[in-house]
Every structure is written in structure tokens, then in C-alpha cells.
Write a protein that holds these residues in place. Structure first.
Motif, short mmCIF file in Angstrom:
data_model
loop_
_atom_site.label_atom_id
_atom_site.label_comp_id
_atom_site.label_asym_id
_atom_site.label_seq_id
_atom_site.Cartn_x
_atom_site.Cartn_y
_atom_site.Cartn_z
N THR A 295 0.82 -1.25 -0.21
CA THR A 295 -0.03 -0.04 -0.10
C THR A 295 0.84 1.15 0.15
O THR A 295 2.08 1.20 0.33
CB THR A 295 -0.91 -0.06 1.28
N LYS A 296 0.16 2.44 -0.26
CA LYS A 296 0.64 3.74 -0.38
C LYS A 296 1.77 3.80 -1.45
O LYS A 296 3.14 4.41 -1.18
CB LYS A 296 1.46 4.06 0.95
N GLY A 297 1.89 2.99 -2.33
CA GLY A 297 2.97 2.89 -3.43
C GLY A 297 4.16 2.41 -2.97
O GLY A 297 5.15 2.96 -3.37
N PRO B 245 8.75 7.15 -7.66
CA PRO B 245 8.34 8.51 -7.14
C PRO B 245 6.94 8.91 -7.77
O PRO B 245 6.44 8.37 -8.90
CB PRO B 245 9.40 9.29 -7.85
N GLY B 246 6.27 9.31 -6.64
CA GLY B 246 4.93 9.94 -6.87
C GLY B 246 3.95 8.89 -7.13
O GLY B 246 2.85 9.02 -7.47
N ALA B 247 4.30 7.76 -6.48
CA ALA B 247 3.29 6.44 -6.55
C ALA B 247 2.47 6.30 -5.15
O ALA B 247 1.91 5.52 -4.92
CB ALA B 247 4.10 5.44 -6.69
N GLY B 248 2.62 7.43 -4.28
CA GLY B 248 1.99 7.20 -3.01
C GLY B 248 0.41 6.80 -2.94
O GLY B 248 -0.07 6.41 -2.00
N ALA B 249 -0.14 7.24 -3.98
CA ALA B 249 -1.59 6.94 -3.94
C ALA B 249 -2.05 5.42 -4.59
O ALA B 249 -3.16 5.33 -4.66
CB ALA B 249 -2.39 8.04 -4.79
#
Length: 379
Positions: A79-81, A99-103
Motif C-alpha cells: 500500500t501507499k505505493g 516517485p509519486g506513487a504514494g496514492a
């Protein structure tokens, strides 16, 4: 199950090798135990039982994607990338998330070695994506983004370092399959004509990265299997041509509800397969939560003594024709007779399990849980 072992890492490695072979009914030979660790003798292996040795991941993500490369190297995706990588047997984990995959919700990872890996994010429409790295996660390339709002991808598997497939839930009445011939650098949707019609409510479960699998240890193989549930019956689909055409058969694992069915598969060769599942809702019974096939998934037989609860992940031990592990939120189980009977050996919560060719087995789950299979005396 997570108590600190007082033996050295060298002894742990030897015990792990000896335990896997002892569970399979054999003693370690010098060739099988080759490496830095000394081989465990039959006397040393006696009295040993499998156990999970917890590794501090430094994360609170839930890891349902796991790729065991070796005893020392493994990838985890959650989860959370989040994507983590260890190269020192889990003593440290490096956060190598794109990078930027948190969602994004990563639910599967397939790794070729310590540098090359492919991860799958699930979800409707553009939430389903595939990323690839060739430098151990230092950089990532997004190689697929789903543009169909009706599609939802669940898991992926590779036949070799070039050929792989990703599975999506039914679109217009048939499961959708992506294929790659260049190691996940590009993907194409395979024609739906070769896929049997899905049952009403049928879907795949993105619970452990094992809803689509290939035969263990195959190089350049062509066989793949899909696990389903959510419909009136649970089913397994088989392809002998890398996903172009499929046959389908029912299993004895209970279904009849969106929360029930086959959640994970493992094949040690083209013929011998294991299926695990049940009802993933906490507190719900999961009778007949495991089944076994000896004919490539054409027929399935319920385990005579299945795990006592829902299980989402399953893996064969390397170099064994009879021993495998199953994991779920309420514990782990081992079989030493090819899946006919299962025995509990732990109560820790894990969602997925994977074993590397050299004997290293890993498990992953909620709240950042990561563990490596080791041995414990007295059971």
C-alpha cells in the motif's frame, strides 16, 4: 514465532536448508547444501520445525506483493505505493518506491534478480499500472497505464525473463489478459476469444499476487493458471500457450459469495498444483480451504485435512516434491504430503509467501510484516 535466535547467521542458513529437505523427507547432500553455510546433517535437522523470523521493514504498509530472489534478496510491494528491497537477508530494507506513487496500491511484484523487477498497481481505470526497474529501484519506468474504465487488474506472472502476463477481472463477460514479450517494458491486451465466459459475479482476488501463476522453476515455459471466486463456484483456468487460449474447471474450495473462492495457486511443475482460499472475512468459517491437483489443474481434490481457516498465499519449498507452505491473516500451515494434509505452525498474520530456488522462503503481510523462514527446535 518471532523470537530471537541465538545461533549465528551461518547456522541459521544451514538449519534452513536442512529443515526444508527434512520436511520433504530427505537429508541434505553436500551438493544441495553448497554455499557459505555448512550442510545440516540428519541429526541436526531432527527436531526442527518451520518458523517465521520477523524482519523489521521500517514501514507500516500492507505487503501483498512478494518476490523471493534468494535467501538474501527479496522484494515486497504494498500500500501507499511502497516497494522495498533487501539484499542482506532482511536485516535492512531499502525503500525503492517509484516517485509519486504514494496514492497507488501495489499488489504484486515479480523480480528477476536484485536489479530487475516489475510491479503492478491495482484499481479501476488508470489506477491499474505497471512499472519496471533495471537498477534495483533507483529509477522506474511506467510501462502500462490502463485506459479502460471497465478494467481492473489484479496480479501478474512471468514465464521467463521476457514473457509474462497480467490478469484483469472480466470485461464484457471475460477475464482480460495483458501480455509482454520484452520483460514488462511493453504490454498488449490479448484477444478475448480464447477465454471462457465468466460466471455471474466471478472475479480474481488481488490478495497475494497469486491469482495468476506459472509453473515453478520453468524457463521459457508456456503454462499459466488463473484462480477465481465470487461466483456460484470457484474455478481454475489453465493456458498452455502463454495466455492465448484457456480451459476451465471447478474446484471444491467453497464459493457462492463475493468474499469466497480460490485466492492463491502454486504449481511446482506442469502437473502438480495447490489451491488455497476460503472466506476472507474475519470470523467466517472456511471449510475445504485447500485443494490439490495432479493433472495440471484439469481436476481438483479437496485436502483431507485443510488449513483451519482462510489462506491467501501458498508456495512449494524448493527441491521438494511434497512440501509447501500456506499463509493467511490467522496463521501459517505446512504440508509434507503434496497438499493432502496441512499442519499449523504459526499464528502470525501474513498475506503472501514465496520461495526462491536456493531455498530462501519469505512471507509478507499487514503493518509492514516481513519474515524469513528459519528453523526452531522442539516441535
Amino acid at each position: 514465532m518471532r523470537r530471537t535466535l541465538t545461533t549465528t547467521l551461518r547456522t541459521i542458513a544451514a538449519a534452513l536448508c536442512g529443515t526444508a529437505l527434512a520436511l520433504a523427507g530427505t537429508a541434505a547432500t553436500p551438493a544441495q547444501a553448497a554455499g557459505k553455510a555448512s550442510a545440516a546433517t540428519p541429526a541436526q535437522a531432527a527436531g526442527k520445525a518451520p518458523a517465521w523470523e520477523s524482519r523489521d521493514s521500517g514501514s507500516d504498509a500492507r505487503f501483498r506483493g512478494l518476490a523471493a530472489v534468494s535467501r538474501t534478496t527479496a522484494w515486497a510491494a504494498g500500500t501507499k505505493g511502497t516497494v522495498l528491497l533487501t539484499r542482506d537477508a532482511g536485516r535492512t530494507w531499502r525503500n525503492v518506491s517509484p516517485p509519486g506513487a504514494g496514492a497507488l496500491e501495489f499488489r504484486d511484484v515479480e523480480a528477476f534478480d536484485a536489479r530487475r523487477a516489475v510491479v503492478l498497481a491495482i484499481g479501476e481505470g488508470e489506477a491499474s499500472r505497471v512499472f519496471r526497474t533495471d537498477d534495483g529501484g533507483t529509477t522506474w519506468t511506467e510501462t502500462f497505464r490502463n485506459a479502460d474504465p471497465k478494467a481492473f487488474y489484479d496480479c501478474l506472472a512471468f514465464f521467463d525473463a521476457r514473457h509474462g502476463i497480467a490478469l484483469g477481472d472480466p470485461v464484457d463477460g471475460r477475464f482480460r489478459v495483458l501480455a509482454t514479450g520484452d520483460g514488462g517494458r511493453s504490454w498488449r491486451v490479448l484477444p478475448a476469444a480464447g477465454m471462457p465466459a465468466a460466471l455471474p459475479g466471478e472475479a480474481a482476488f488481488a490478495a497475494s499476487g497469486q491469482c495468476v501463476v506459472t509453473a515453478r522453476g520453468r524457463t521459457g515455459g508456456r503454462d499459466a493458471w488463473i484462480a477465481t471466486g465470487g461466483a456460484a463456484s470457484s474455478r481454475v483456468m489453465h493456458s498452455a500457450d502463454r495466455g492465448r487460449t484457456w480451459t476451465v474447471t471447478g474446484t471444491p474450495v467453497p464459493a457462492g459469495d463475493p468474499a469466497r473462492g480460490v485466492f492463491g495457486l502454486a504449481f511446482r511443475d506442469r502437473a502438480h498444483g495447490l489451491a488455497v482460499g476460503g472466506d476472507y472475512r474475519a470470523g467466517q468459517p472456511s471449510e475445504r480451504a485447500a485443494a490439490v491437483s495432479g493433472d495440471g489443474g484439469t481436476t481438483w481434490t479437496a485436502a483431507g485435512r485443510p488449513p483451519g481457516a482462510y489462506r491467501s498465499g501458498v508456495a512449494w519449498l524448493p527441491r521438494s516434491r511434497t512440501t509447501a507452505l500456506a499463509v493467511g491473516p490467522t496463521g501459517s500451515d505446512v504440508t509434507t504430503d503434496g497438499g493432502r494434509t496441512w499442519r499449523a505452525f504459526g499464528t502470525g498474520s501474513y498475506d503472501t509467501v514465496d520461495c526462491a530456488p536456493d531455498g530462501g522462503c519469505w512471507a509478507a503481510g499487514e503493518k509492514g510484516r516481513l519474515a524469513r523462514l528459519t528453523a526452531r527446535s522442539g516441535e
